[in-house]
Write an enzyme that holds these catalytic residues in place. Structure first.
Site, PDB file in Angstrom:
ATOM      1  N   CYS A   2     -16.396  50.470  48.653  1.00 33.05           N
ATOM      2  CA  CYS A   2     -17.549  49.934  47.933  1.00 33.05           C
ATOM      3  C   CYS A   2     -17.046  48.921  46.902  1.00 33.05           C
ATOM      4  O   CYS A   2     -15.910  48.997  46.440  1.00 33.05           O
ATOM      5  CB  CYS A   2     -18.357  50.978  47.181  1.00 33.05           C
ATOM      6  SG  CYS A   2     -18.933  52.334  48.197  1.00 33.05           S
ATOM      7  N   ARG A  27     -15.318  45.141  50.947  1.00 33.37           N
ATOM      8  CA  ARG A  27     -15.056  46.532  50.578  1.00 33.37           C
ATOM      9  C   ARG A  27     -16.088  47.499  51.151  1.00 33.37           C
ATOM     10  O   ARG A  27     -15.947  48.717  51.036  1.00 33.37           O
ATOM     11  CB  ARG A  27     -15.022  46.675  49.061  1.00 33.37           C
ATOM     12  CG  ARG A  27     -13.994  45.800  48.386  1.00 33.37           C
ATOM     13  CD  ARG A  27     -14.095  45.921  46.896  1.00 33.37           C
ATOM     14  NE  ARG A  27     -13.761  47.253  46.464  1.00 33.37           N
ATOM     15  CZ  ARG A  27     -12.527  47.674  46.217  1.00 33.37           C
ATOM     16  NH1 ARG A  27     -11.515  46.836  46.355  1.00 33.37           N
ATOM     17  NH2 ARG A  27     -12.305  48.897  45.836  1.00 33.37           N
ATOM     18  N   TRP A  74     -20.041  51.203  51.147  1.00 39.13           N
ATOM     19  CA  TRP A  74     -19.454  51.732  52.380  1.00 39.13           C
ATOM     20  C   TRP A  74     -19.699  53.229  52.304  1.00 39.13           C
ATOM     21  O   TRP A  74     -19.112  53.930  51.476  1.00 39.13           O
ATOM     22  CB  TRP A  74     -17.961  51.431  52.419  1.00 39.13           C
ATOM     23  CG  TRP A  74     -17.283  51.857  53.696  1.00 39.13           C
ATOM     24  CD1 TRP A  74     -17.283  51.189  54.888  1.00 39.13           C
ATOM     25  CD2 TRP A  74     -16.486  53.018  53.895  1.00 39.13           C
ATOM     26  NE1 TRP A  74     -16.536  51.881  55.811  1.00 39.13           N
ATOM     27  CE2 TRP A  74     -16.038  52.997  55.238  1.00 39.13           C
ATOM     28  CE3 TRP A  74     -16.109  54.091  53.079  1.00 39.13           C
ATOM     29  CZ2 TRP A  74     -15.232  54.007  55.773  1.00 39.13           C
ATOM     30  CZ3 TRP A  74     -15.304  55.092  53.612  1.00 39.13           C
ATOM     31  CH2 TRP A  74     -14.871  55.040  54.947  1.00 39.13           C
ATOM     32  N   ASN A 100     -17.948  53.746  42.919  1.00 35.62           N
ATOM     33  CA  ASN A 100     -17.083  53.517  44.074  1.00 35.62           C
ATOM     34  C   ASN A 100     -16.148  54.705  44.156  1.00 35.62           C
ATOM     35  O   ASN A 100     -15.485  55.029  43.178  1.00 35.62           O
ATOM     36  CB  ASN A 100     -16.313  52.196  43.816  1.00 35.62           C
ATOM     37  CG  ASN A 100     -15.098  52.030  44.690  1.00 35.62           C
ATOM     38  OD1 ASN A 100     -15.061  52.548  45.799  1.00 35.62           O
ATOM     39  ND2 ASN A 100     -14.104  51.313  44.193  1.00 35.62           N
ATOM     40  N   GLY A 101     -16.122  55.388  45.303  1.00 37.17           N
ATOM     41  CA  GLY A 101     -15.239  56.551  45.431  1.00 37.17           C
ATOM     42  C   GLY A 101     -16.043  57.801  45.722  1.00 37.17           C
ATOM     43  O   GLY A 101     -17.181  57.727  46.200  1.00 37.17           O
ATOM     44  N   GLU A 481       0.866  45.919  65.950  1.00 36.69           N
ATOM     45  CA  GLU A 481      -0.020  45.147  65.071  1.00 36.69           C
ATOM     46  C   GLU A 481      -0.980  44.272  65.892  1.00 36.69           C
ATOM     47  O   GLU A 481      -2.163  44.169  65.567  1.00 36.69           O
ATOM     48  CB  GLU A 481       0.825  44.304  64.095  1.00 36.69           C
ATOM     49  CG  GLU A 481       0.042  43.366  63.206  1.00 36.69           C
ATOM     50  CD  GLU A 481      -1.036  44.027  62.354  1.00 36.69           C
ATOM     51  OE1 GLU A 481      -1.118  45.266  62.316  1.00 36.69           O
ATOM     52  OE2 GLU A 481      -1.819  43.287  61.751  1.00 36.69           O
ATOM     53  N   LYS A 485      -5.081  44.557  65.659  1.00 31.41           N
ATOM     54  CA  LYS A 485      -5.939  43.386  65.417  1.00 31.41           C
ATOM     55  C   LYS A 485      -7.017  43.315  66.496  1.00 31.41           C
ATOM     56  O   LYS A 485      -8.178  43.109  66.206  1.00 31.41           O
ATOM     57  CB  LYS A 485      -5.142  42.074  65.418  1.00 31.41           C
ATOM     58  CG  LYS A 485      -4.259  41.799  64.234  1.00 31.41           C
ATOM     59  CD  LYS A 485      -5.000  41.452  62.973  1.00 31.41           C
ATOM     60  CE  LYS A 485      -5.364  42.641  62.150  1.00 31.41           C
ATOM     61  NZ  LYS A 485      -4.360  43.335  61.406  1.00 31.41           N
ATOM     62  N   GLU A 488      -9.699  46.251  66.207  1.00 27.01           N
ATOM     63  CA  GLU A 488     -10.573  46.336  65.028  1.00 27.01           C
ATOM     64  C   GLU A 488     -11.632  45.247  64.991  1.00 27.01           C
ATOM     65  O   GLU A 488     -12.700  45.459  64.427  1.00 27.01           O
ATOM     66  CB  GLU A 488      -9.789  46.423  63.712  1.00 27.01           C
ATOM     67  CG  GLU A 488      -9.088  45.184  63.263  1.00 27.01           C
ATOM     68  CD  GLU A 488      -8.349  45.390  61.935  1.00 27.01           C
ATOM     69  OE1 GLU A 488      -8.802  46.168  61.089  1.00 27.01           O
ATOM     70  OE2 GLU A 488      -7.304  44.748  61.758  1.00 27.01           O
ATOM     71  N   HIS A 504       5.436  56.790  81.761  1.00 27.22           N
ATOM     72  CA  HIS A 504       5.319  58.221  81.464  1.00 27.22           C
ATOM     73  C   HIS A 504       3.861  58.642  81.315  1.00 27.22           C
ATOM     74  O   HIS A 504       3.581  59.697  80.750  1.00 27.22           O
ATOM     75  CB  HIS A 504       6.133  58.572  80.219  1.00 27.22           C
ATOM     76  CG  HIS A 504       7.603  58.343  80.417  1.00 27.22           C
ATOM     77  ND1 HIS A 504       8.374  59.135  81.238  1.00 27.22           N
ATOM     78  CD2 HIS A 504       8.432  57.371  79.958  1.00 27.22           C
ATOM     79  CE1 HIS A 504       9.619  58.688  81.255  1.00 27.22           C
ATOM     80  NE2 HIS A 504       9.678  57.600  80.490  1.00 27.22           N
ATOM     81  N   LYS A 603     -12.161  46.849  53.659  1.00 28.21           N
ATOM     82  CA  LYS A 603     -10.831  46.273  53.391  1.00 28.21           C
ATOM     83  C   LYS A 603      -9.903  47.259  52.678  1.00 28.21           C
ATOM     84  O   LYS A 603      -8.769  47.428  53.070  1.00 28.21           O
ATOM     85  CB  LYS A 603     -11.004  45.011  52.558  1.00 28.21           C
ATOM     86  CG  LYS A 603      -9.689  44.322  52.244  1.00 28.21           C
ATOM     87  CD  LYS A 603      -9.361  43.302  53.277  1.00 28.21           C
ATOM     88  CE  LYS A 603      -8.052  42.607  53.027  1.00 28.21           C
ATOM     89  NZ  LYS A 603      -7.355  42.358  54.300  1.00 28.21           N
TER      90      LYS A 603
HETATM   91  C1  AGP Z   1      -5.789  46.061  59.107  1.00 34.73           C
HETATM   92  O1  AGP Z   1      -6.265  44.865  59.548  1.00 34.73           O
HETATM   93  C2  AGP Z   1      -6.623  46.821  58.161  1.00 34.73           C
HETATM   94  N1  AGP Z   1      -7.278  46.065  57.209  1.00 34.73           N
HETATM   95  C3  AGP Z   1      -5.988  48.113  57.643  1.00 34.73           C
HETATM   96  O2  AGP Z   1      -5.249  48.720  58.656  1.00 34.73           O
HETATM   97  C4  AGP Z   1      -5.119  48.001  56.372  1.00 34.73           C
HETATM   98  O3  AGP Z   1      -3.912  47.368  56.669  1.00 34.73           O
HETATM   99  C5  AGP Z   1      -4.886  49.413  55.800  1.00 34.73           C
HETATM  100  O4  AGP Z   1      -6.115  49.986  55.479  1.00 34.73           O
HETATM  101  C6  AGP Z   1      -3.978  49.411  54.603  1.00 34.73           C
HETATM  102  O5  AGP Z   1      -4.491  48.628  53.565  1.00 34.73           O
HETATM  103  P1  AGP Z   1      -3.568  48.198  52.358  1.00 34.73           P
HETATM  104  O6  AGP Z   1      -2.540  47.272  52.897  1.00 34.73           O
HETATM  105  O7  AGP Z   1      -4.491  47.531  51.378  1.00 34.73           O
HETATM  106  O8  AGP Z   1      -2.954  49.456  51.825  1.00 34.73           O
END
Ligand code: AGP
Length: 608
Positions: A2, A27, A74, A100-101, A481, A485, A488, A504, A603
């Site tokens: 959030c 966020r 969120w 937030n939280g 990675e 990408k 997501e 396997h 994020k």
């Molecule tokens: C990846 O594209 C994501 N945004 C996610 O995996 C992110 O890397 C992860 O939540 C960790 O975030 P941070 O680097 O802010 O700790």
């Protein structure tokens, strides 16, 4: 998660808050709302859905007033809806709160309030805070909030206003991030710096367990116990334009194309002309590096994928056992962190709850803690013994790109620094790596030129629901990675695995036309990976390889090749990730997705 934003000053608050929330939408974006105080009373407007819906409602029914708070959500407690959107008030409308939280004991608190006759309009934990503060209120918002949060447990940040005290905002930080922005006769509060960068560069970071009392004339921080806190102002030197899309259709694409510049920034002043490595906030005590037994890397998501590259690089160059661990597993694993250890906690935001918890555990177990992070003043940076800032600039897209690439560079710099202090890197290799690192910004530019081929290749993915990414060693780390990408933002199911693992089990899923992406840069492992290509080709897979531009063999095996400039094999992840970022982007774009704000994600994951 959030985003929260507050403003007190002379200007109309609603447009400033909406603008700030727009920059915090990464966020969370399932609903949004504002509360505005016009000097006599409070008015609240909220709307389910993205911020644009709230903005449209406010355009039709504007809220006048120069003090206000806002929120983009969120969901954690309660489905996304108008009712559950923030801000929340007590039934009398005397107190309004954004948060937030998570308030972990909210049910106990709610039941106690309900037993006294309280009725709730939402399913959120936040509304309980509004009730609690109103319950404690006797004309002084700061004291009422202090007493209320004394009853609440959890990790959160909140901002409250009282109808009876126009122009005053009171905030609390318990883990979730919060910054104060200092203007001229106006003040701001926000979850993150980009929200207020257009108004001020003078920022004060609020620490855990602190309360903030704000009026248009100034700010005051004290601890929850009421002890006044002195805090320096930070001047943020990010260019505000970096937090704008600048002509690109999405932040993600802009951030991919910012990587040459970001890499230049990361390396700048750190790889000196005489070949030495200068990491300004890394100060290992005498004898520490020589005695180092083990390196732990703790991170989540993309940051952990950077950590997997780090593990390979550290072990290869330093011959120090290194473990790259999911922070959320490490924190509950009773890990064998013992002897002389360095824990490298990697986090773009520096606010990921699991990474902070793992970092805290490592410190309690006497490990030295190094933060590899992008955000200056973030919680992780404040808790670490050493800091290596990635200097990628603000990353807005949920899908991390330039932060990942600059994390890799941070790891190479760290490996060189430690390796030299231990005297373990052969001079020729050291020299080749320094030369290679210096060449990377230009080579990243070259790698970005694959975009045209990537767009053509993306067509092979659009209609598929399962894709695979394979590689060996460092190529496997990059494959992980690339796969993240892809999934997501395109919502295509994607798995990454070491090329030798396919046979396997996963090979059973490869059928006619299944897209398989192969990262193929490591000379020592080349032939082995080619065997895996042949295995999937024999089952009808469509193989796209990421390979060096001078690789004349690759198209004998793969259907398509995305070419990157030749570089030392140890540095190849910095280049091989680039076409994979572009591939995910263009597949998602072709599928018509909301690339910067993929469904169900946010994020910064500041909750457990
Ligand atoms: C990846 O594209 C994501 N945004 C996610 O995996 C992110 O890397 C992860 O939540 C960790 O975030 P941070 O680097 O802010 O700790």
């Amino acid at each position: 998660m959030c985003g929260i934003m507050g403003y007190v000053g002379r200007q109309e608050a609603a447009p400033i808050i909406i603008d700030g929330l727009r920059r915090l939408e990464y966020r969370g974006y399932d609903s949004a709302g504002v509360a505005i105080h016009d000097g006599t009373g409070l008015a609240v407007t909220k709307a389910e859905g993205k911020l644009a819906r709230l903005a449209a409602v406010l355009e039709e029914h504007p809220l006048a007033g120069t003090f206000g708070i806002g929120h983009t959500r969120w969901a954690t407690h309660g489905v996304p809806s108008d009712r559950n959107a923030h801000p929340h008030t007590d039934p009398g409308g005397e107190i309004v709160v954004v948060h937030n939280g998570i308030i972990e004991n909210f049910l106990v608190l709610k039941e106690a309030l309900a037993a006294e006759g309280a009725e709730f309009a939402s399913e959120t934990d936040t509304e309980v805070l509004a009730h609690l503060i109103a319950h404690e209120y006797d004309g002084d918002l700061l004291e009422a909030v202090r007493r209320a949060v004394g009853k609440a447990q959890g990790a959160y940040a909140l901002v409250a206003m009282a109808k009876a005290e126009p122009g005053r905002m009171v905030a609390v930080r318990m883990i979730s991030p919060l910054v104060i922005g200092i203007g001229d006769g106006e003040m701001f509060l926000a979850s993150d710096v980009p929200a207020i960068l257009h108004h001020t560069r003078d920022i004060v970071v609020v620490d855990n367990g602190e309360m903030v009392d704000i009026t248009p004339q100034g700010w005051r921080i004290e601890t929850l116990a009421g002890v006044a806190v002195e805090r320096d102002t930070l001047e943020i030197n990010w260019d505000a334009a970096q937090a704008e899309r600048g002509g690109y259709p999405h932040f993600m694409l802009k951030e991919i194309f910012e990587q040459p510049q970001a890499a230049t920034e990361t390396l700048s002043g750190r790889l000196l002309d005489d070949g030495s490595v200068e990491l300004e906030d890394v100060h290992f005590p005498d004898g520490f590096v020589e005695a180092l037994d083990k390196i732990w890397i703790a991170a989540c998501g993309t940051a952990l994928h950077a950590g997997h590259v780090g593990k390979e690089v550290f072990e290869h160059l330093l011959r120090i056992p290194t473990e790259a661990a999911f922070a959320h597993e490490l924190r509950y694993r009773n890990p064998l962190i013992q002897g002389v250890t360095l824990t490298v906690a990697i986090s773009q935001s520096g606010e990921t709850a699991d990474t902070l918890a793992a970092a805290g555990l490592a410190k309690r177990l006497d490990s030295r803690l190094l933060a590899l992070t992008n955000v200056v003043g973030s919680t992780l940076s404040r808790e670490a013994d050493d800091i290596l800032y990635t200097r990628a600039g603000p990353e807005i897209a949920v899908a991390s790109t330039k932060a990942y690439l600059t994390m890799l560079l941070g790891e190479y710099l760290l490996a060189l620094k430690i390796g030299r202090d231990r005297g373990v890197i052969p001079p020729a290799l050291d020299e080749a790596l320094v030369r290679g690192l210096r060449s990377l910004p230009t080579k990243i530019e070259e790698a970005l030129k694959t975009e045209e081929e990537v767009v053509a290749v993306a067509g092979h993915f659009v209609g598929h629901e399962d894709v695979y990414f394979i590689g060996r060693g460092l190529d496997h780390a990059v494959a992980m990675e690339g796969s993240l990408k892809m999934k997501e933002i395109s919502y295509i199911h994607s798995e990454a695995m070491p090329a030798g693992e396919l046979k396997h089990g996963t090979l059973a899923l490869v059928t006619e036309g299944t897209p398989v992406v192969v990262v193929l840069t490591q000379r020592d492992l080349y032939d082995k990976t080619v065997s895996a290509i042949q295995e999937v080709k024999a089952r009808g897979a469509f193989v796209i390889a990421v390979a060096y531009e001078d690789d004349t063999e690759v198209l004998k095996h793969a259907d398509e090749a995305l070419r990157i400039p030749r570089v030392h094999d140890l540095l190849s992840p910095v280049l091989s990730i680039v076409p994979l970022q572009l591939l995910a982007y263009h597949v998602a774009a072709a599928r018509g997705h909301d690339i910067d704000q993929p469904r169900n994600l946010a994020k910064s994951v500041t909750v457990e």
